[in-house]
Design an enzyme around this catalytic site. Structure first.
Site, PDB file in Angstrom:
ATOM      1  N   GLY A 130       0.797  -1.225   0.000  1.00  0.00           N
ATOM      2  CA  GLY A 130       0.000   0.000   0.000  1.00  0.00           C
ATOM      3  C   GLY A 130       0.829   1.275   0.000  1.00  0.00           C
ATOM      4  O   GLY A 130       1.884   1.373  -0.633  1.00  0.00           O
TER       5      GLY A 130
ATOM      6  N   ASP B  30       6.007  -5.172  15.422  1.00  0.00           N
ATOM      7  CA  ASP B  30       4.632  -4.765  15.733  1.00  0.00           C
ATOM      8  C   ASP B  30       4.714  -3.389  16.378  1.00  0.00           C
ATOM      9  O   ASP B  30       5.229  -3.251  17.487  1.00  0.00           O
ATOM     10  CB  ASP B  30       4.008  -5.792  16.691  1.00  0.00           C
ATOM     11  CG  ASP B  30       2.564  -5.446  17.026  1.00  0.00           C
ATOM     12  OD1 ASP B  30       2.107  -4.336  16.681  1.00  0.00           O
ATOM     13  OD2 ASP B  30       1.894  -6.307  17.629  1.00  0.00           O
ATOM     14  N   VAL B  31       4.190  -2.370  15.693  1.00  0.00           N
ATOM     15  CA  VAL B  31       4.330  -1.006  16.214  1.00  0.00           C
ATOM     16  C   VAL B  31       3.543  -0.779  17.502  1.00  0.00           C
ATOM     17  O   VAL B  31       3.746   0.222  18.183  1.00  0.00           O
ATOM     18  CB  VAL B  31       3.914   0.061  15.165  1.00  0.00           C
ATOM     19  CG1 VAL B  31       4.794   0.006  13.936  1.00  0.00           C
ATOM     20  CG2 VAL B  31       2.429  -0.053  14.802  1.00  0.00           C
TER      21      VAL B  31
ATOM     22  N   ASN C 159       3.492   5.079   9.689  1.00  0.00           N
ATOM     23  CA  ASN C 159       2.494   4.845   8.648  1.00  0.00           C
ATOM     24  C   ASN C 159       1.589   3.650   8.947  1.00  0.00           C
ATOM     25  O   ASN C 159       0.450   3.599   8.495  1.00  0.00           O
ATOM     26  CB  ASN C 159       3.237   4.636   7.314  1.00  0.00           C
ATOM     27  CG  ASN C 159       2.322   4.151   6.216  1.00  0.00           C
ATOM     28  OD1 ASN C 159       1.550   4.921   5.643  1.00  0.00           O
ATOM     29  ND2 ASN C 159       2.375   2.846   5.921  1.00  0.00           N
TER      30      ASN C 159
ATOM     31  N   TYR D 180     -11.338   4.036  14.150  1.00  0.00           N
ATOM     32  CA  TYR D 180     -10.330   4.531  13.203  1.00  0.00           C
ATOM     33  C   TYR D 180     -10.226   6.064  13.257  1.00  0.00           C
ATOM     34  O   TYR D 180      -9.135   6.621  13.370  1.00  0.00           O
ATOM     35  CB  TYR D 180     -10.688   4.046  11.794  1.00  0.00           C
ATOM     36  CG  TYR D 180      -9.726   4.499  10.729  1.00  0.00           C
ATOM     37  CD1 TYR D 180      -8.509   3.849  10.548  1.00  0.00           C
ATOM     38  CD2 TYR D 180     -10.029   5.577   9.908  1.00  0.00           C
ATOM     39  CE1 TYR D 180      -7.622   4.278   9.571  1.00  0.00           C
ATOM     40  CE2 TYR D 180      -9.155   6.000   8.932  1.00  0.00           C
ATOM     41  CZ  TYR D 180      -7.951   5.354   8.753  1.00  0.00           C
ATOM     42  OH  TYR D 180      -7.065   5.779   7.790  1.00  0.00           O
TER      43      TYR D 180
ATOM     44  N   THR E 151      -6.313   0.430  -1.255  1.00  0.00           N
ATOM     45  CA  THR E 151      -5.366  -0.507  -0.632  1.00  0.00           C
ATOM     46  C   THR E 151      -6.193  -1.523   0.147  1.00  0.00           C
ATOM     47  O   THR E 151      -7.422  -1.435   0.185  1.00  0.00           O
ATOM     48  CB  THR E 151      -4.449   0.212   0.376  1.00  0.00           C
ATOM     49  OG1 THR E 151      -5.273   0.714   1.432  1.00  0.00           O
ATOM     50  CG2 THR E 151      -3.664   1.357  -0.244  1.00  0.00           C
TER      51      THR E 151
HETATM   52  N1  LIG Z   1      -5.760   4.069   1.781  1.00  0.00           N
HETATM   53  C1  LIG Z   1      -6.351   5.209   2.061  1.00  0.00           C
HETATM   54  O1  LIG Z   1      -7.251   5.664   1.329  1.00  0.00           O
HETATM   55  C2  LIG Z   1      -5.929   5.997   3.254  1.00  0.00           C
HETATM   56  C3  LIG Z   1      -4.907   5.599   4.086  1.00  0.00           C
HETATM   57  N2  LIG Z   1      -4.520   6.400   5.124  1.00  0.00           N
HETATM   58  C4  LIG Z   1      -3.414   6.005   5.991  1.00  0.00           C
HETATM   59  O2  LIG Z   1      -2.281   5.643   5.219  1.00  0.00           O
HETATM   60  C5  LIG Z   1      -1.521   4.649   5.920  1.00  0.00           C
HETATM   61  C6  LIG Z   1      -1.268   3.454   5.037  1.00  0.00           C
HETATM   62  O3  LIG Z   1      -2.521   2.851   4.753  1.00  0.00           O
HETATM   63  P1  LIG Z   1      -2.755   1.823   3.566  1.00  0.00           P
HETATM   64  O4  LIG Z   1      -1.518   1.676   2.760  1.00  0.00           O
HETATM   65  O5  LIG Z   1      -4.004   2.230   2.922  1.00  0.00           O
HETATM   66  O6  LIG Z   1      -3.062   0.480   4.397  1.00  0.00           O
HETATM   67  P2  LIG Z   1      -2.622  -1.040   4.186  1.00  0.00           P
HETATM   68  O7  LIG Z   1      -3.557  -1.831   5.020  1.00  0.00           O
HETATM   69  O8  LIG Z   1      -2.524  -1.370   2.741  1.00  0.00           O
HETATM   70  O9  LIG Z   1      -1.154  -1.085   4.794  1.00  0.00           O
HETATM   71  C7  LIG Z   1      -0.933  -0.972   6.177  1.00  0.00           C
HETATM   72  C8  LIG Z   1       0.444  -1.481   6.515  1.00  0.00           C
HETATM   73  O10 LIG Z   1       0.617  -1.415   7.931  1.00  0.00           O
HETATM   74  C9  LIG Z   1       1.092  -2.689   8.388  1.00  0.00           C
HETATM   75  N3  LIG Z   1       0.673  -2.886   9.776  1.00  0.00           N
HETATM   76  C10 LIG Z   1      -0.581  -3.008  10.261  1.00  0.00           C
HETATM   77  N4  LIG Z   1      -0.542  -3.207  11.588  1.00  0.00           N
HETATM   78  C11 LIG Z   1       0.764  -3.182  11.957  1.00  0.00           C
HETATM   79  C12 LIG Z   1       1.443  -3.315  13.191  1.00  0.00           C
HETATM   80  N5  LIG Z   1       0.776  -3.503  14.347  1.00  0.00           N
HETATM   81  N6  LIG Z   1       2.786  -3.241  13.189  1.00  0.00           N
HETATM   82  C13 LIG Z   1       3.465  -3.046  12.046  1.00  0.00           C
HETATM   83  N7  LIG Z   1       2.886  -2.914  10.845  1.00  0.00           N
HETATM   84  C14 LIG Z   1       1.538  -2.989  10.803  1.00  0.00           C
HETATM   85  C15 LIG Z   1       0.495  -3.686   7.418  1.00  0.00           C
HETATM   86  O11 LIG Z   1       1.183  -4.913   7.455  1.00  0.00           O
HETATM   87  C16 LIG Z   1       0.682  -2.930   6.114  1.00  0.00           C
HETATM   88  O12 LIG Z   1       2.011  -3.081   5.646  1.00  0.00           O
HETATM   89  C17 LIG Z   1      -2.316   4.336   7.193  1.00  0.00           C
HETATM   90  O13 LIG Z   1      -1.812   5.100   8.265  1.00  0.00           O
HETATM   91  C18 LIG Z   1      -3.727   4.785   6.841  1.00  0.00           C
HETATM   92  O14 LIG Z   1      -4.501   5.096   7.962  1.00  0.00           O
HETATM   93  C19 LIG Z   1      -5.125   7.584   5.371  1.00  0.00           C
HETATM   94  C20 LIG Z   1      -6.135   8.015   4.565  1.00  0.00           C
HETATM   95  C21 LIG Z   1      -6.648   7.250   3.488  1.00  0.00           C
HETATM   96  O1  LIG Z   2      -9.048   9.295   5.250  1.00  0.00           O
HETATM   97  C1  LIG Z   2      -9.080   8.161   5.694  1.00  0.00           C
HETATM   98  O2  LIG Z   2      -8.349   7.800   6.604  1.00  0.00           O
HETATM   99  C2  LIG Z   2     -10.026   7.266   5.069  1.00  0.00           C
HETATM  100  O3  LIG Z   2     -10.955   7.744   4.485  1.00  0.00           O
HETATM  101  C3  LIG Z   2      -9.822   5.806   5.179  1.00  0.00           C
HETATM  102  C4  LIG Z   2     -11.053   5.046   4.826  1.00  0.00           C
HETATM  103  O4  LIG Z   2     -12.229   5.669   5.184  1.00  0.00           O
HETATM  104  C5  LIG Z   2     -11.014   3.647   5.286  1.00  0.00           C
HETATM  105  O5  LIG Z   2     -11.300   2.815   4.512  1.00  0.00           O
HETATM  106  C6  LIG Z   2     -10.612   3.257   6.641  1.00  0.00           C
HETATM  107  O6  LIG Z   2     -10.527   1.845   6.670  1.00  0.00           O
END
Ligand SMILES: NC(=O)C1=CN([C@@H]2O[C@H](COP(=O)(O)OP(=O)(O)OC[C@H]3O[C@@H](n4cnc5c(N)ncnc54)[C@H](O)[C@@H]3O)[C@@H](O)[C@H]2O)C=CC1
Ligand SMILES: O=C(O)C(=O)C[C@H](O)C(=O)CO
Length: 273
Positions: free
Chosen positions: A20, A66-67, A93, A161, A196
């Site tokens: 992601g 694990d964060v 992240n 969240y 993602t």
């Molecule tokens: N995808 C979206 O539209 C949005 C994402 N975000 C933020 O962006 C960041 C990345 O999200 P994505 O890539 O979408 O999610 P994702 O679910 O694809 O990736 C999350 C990553 O965090 C890791 N992870 C989860 N729990 C963990 C733990 N306890 N210790 C270590 N690693 C851990 C997972 O293994 C994965 O590599 C997050 O902080 C999310 O809240 C914010 C707004 C929107």
């Molecule tokens: O800004 C965000 O953070 C999101 O909008 C994330 C999504 O709403 C989501 O799918 C959380 O799981």
């Protein structure tokens, strides 16, 4: 990815960087010249992400971590120092969220998992990075936030969240204030919407939640941020471009029209049932 090399010889830890947005950020910082530390809880995922970066001739090192466990976070920092000698950038992240639905329906263990990972994880990462950056009086700590971090009266069904992200935003701003006389920048980044596992594996807790989830589909289809924008923003925030800045939140909003924004807000709004 098209990013100019502005992070030569910097060392960047990116948590949750095996997939992601975290993986995009790790690749972008590496392409900008940084040495990268990859982490997530899965050893095989860490190995796979490291292999991808190594294949592109980047300097990378990975560790399962694990964060939500402060000892593992400190170990991540120690291993980074042993391997690369310093820590210049620390991206908190890693996040989880599996459910969408009314607060009472949310499983209590999920509440704890979300708060422990998204908020406590950001706190442990921020404290660990600070401790190691203060002696050199330089560094960037960047917390990944999201729409949930802002006050949006129409938001619903993401109680754990959104609470974790709003609190992580306050953590960013207050810690930035505490250390504003130092050379360390404590910053936030809001990636906008991007498809993602976090957005596609989210489970609606009832029929109404299922219906309302169309706002997410709509957002991901029409308002999604490009990976290039996420990459460029991450490099800029981590680079000297933000020297002297702290307590700021950088957004990757795409240039979508006012009509689309209005429609998105309308869809997110809770309709009384
Ligand atoms: N995808 C979206 O539209 C949005 C994402 N975000 C933020 O962006 C960041 C990345 O999200 P994505 O890539 O979408 O999610 P994702 O679910 O694809 O990736 C999350 C990553 O965090 C890791 N992870 C989860 N729990 C963990 C733990 N306890 N210790 C270590 N690693 C851990 C997972 O293994 C994965 O590599 C997050 O902080 C999310 O809240 C914010 C707004 C929107
Ligand atoms: O800004 C965000 O953070 C999101 O909008 C994330 C999504 O709403 C989501 O799918 C959380 O799981």
């Amino acid at each position: 990815m098209n990013t100019s090399p502005r992070l030569q010889d910097r060392v960047a830890v990116v948590t949750g960087s095996t997939q992601g947005i975290g993986l995009i950020i790790a690749q972008a910082l590496a392409a900008a010249g940084a040495k990268i530390v990859i982490c997530s809880r899965s050893e095989s995922a860490v190995e796979a992400a490291c292999s991808q970066l190594e294949a592109a001739k980047h300097q990378v090192f990975g560790l399962p971590c694990d964060v939500a466990d402060p000892e593992q976070v400190e170990n991540l920092a120690q291993q980074t120092l042993e391997r690369f000698g310093q820590i210049d950038v620390w991206f908190n992240n890693a996040s989880v969220n599996r459910y969408f639905g009314p607060a009472l329906d949310l499983p209590i263990d999920h509440w704890h998992e979300v708060i422990n990972t998204n908020l406590n994880g950001a706190y442990y990462g921020t404290m660990t990075a600070l401790r190691h950056m203060l002696p050199r009086d330089q560094g960037k700590i960047i917390n990944m936030l999201g729409a949930g971090a802002q006050d949006s009266p129409g938001d619903s069904y993401l109680s754990a969240y959104a609470t974790s992200k709003a609190a992580a935003r306050r953590l960013t701003l207050v810690v930035a204030e505490d250390y504003k006389q130092t050379g360390i920048s404590v910053l936030g980044m809001n990636p906008g919407l991007f498809s993602t596992q976090l957005t596609t594996k989210i489970q609606p807790l009832n029929d109404e939640a299922h219906r309302r989830m169309k706002f997410l589909d709509f957002g991901l289809r029409w308002l999604a941020t490009s990976p290039e924008t996420i990459a460029q923003t991450a490099v800029r925030v981590a680079s000297d471009a933000t020297n002297g800045q702290t307590g700021k939140i950088y957004r990757c909003w795409p240039g979508f029209s006012k009509t689309l924004q209005r429609e998105y807000r309308r869809m997110r709004k809770v309709q009384p049932s």
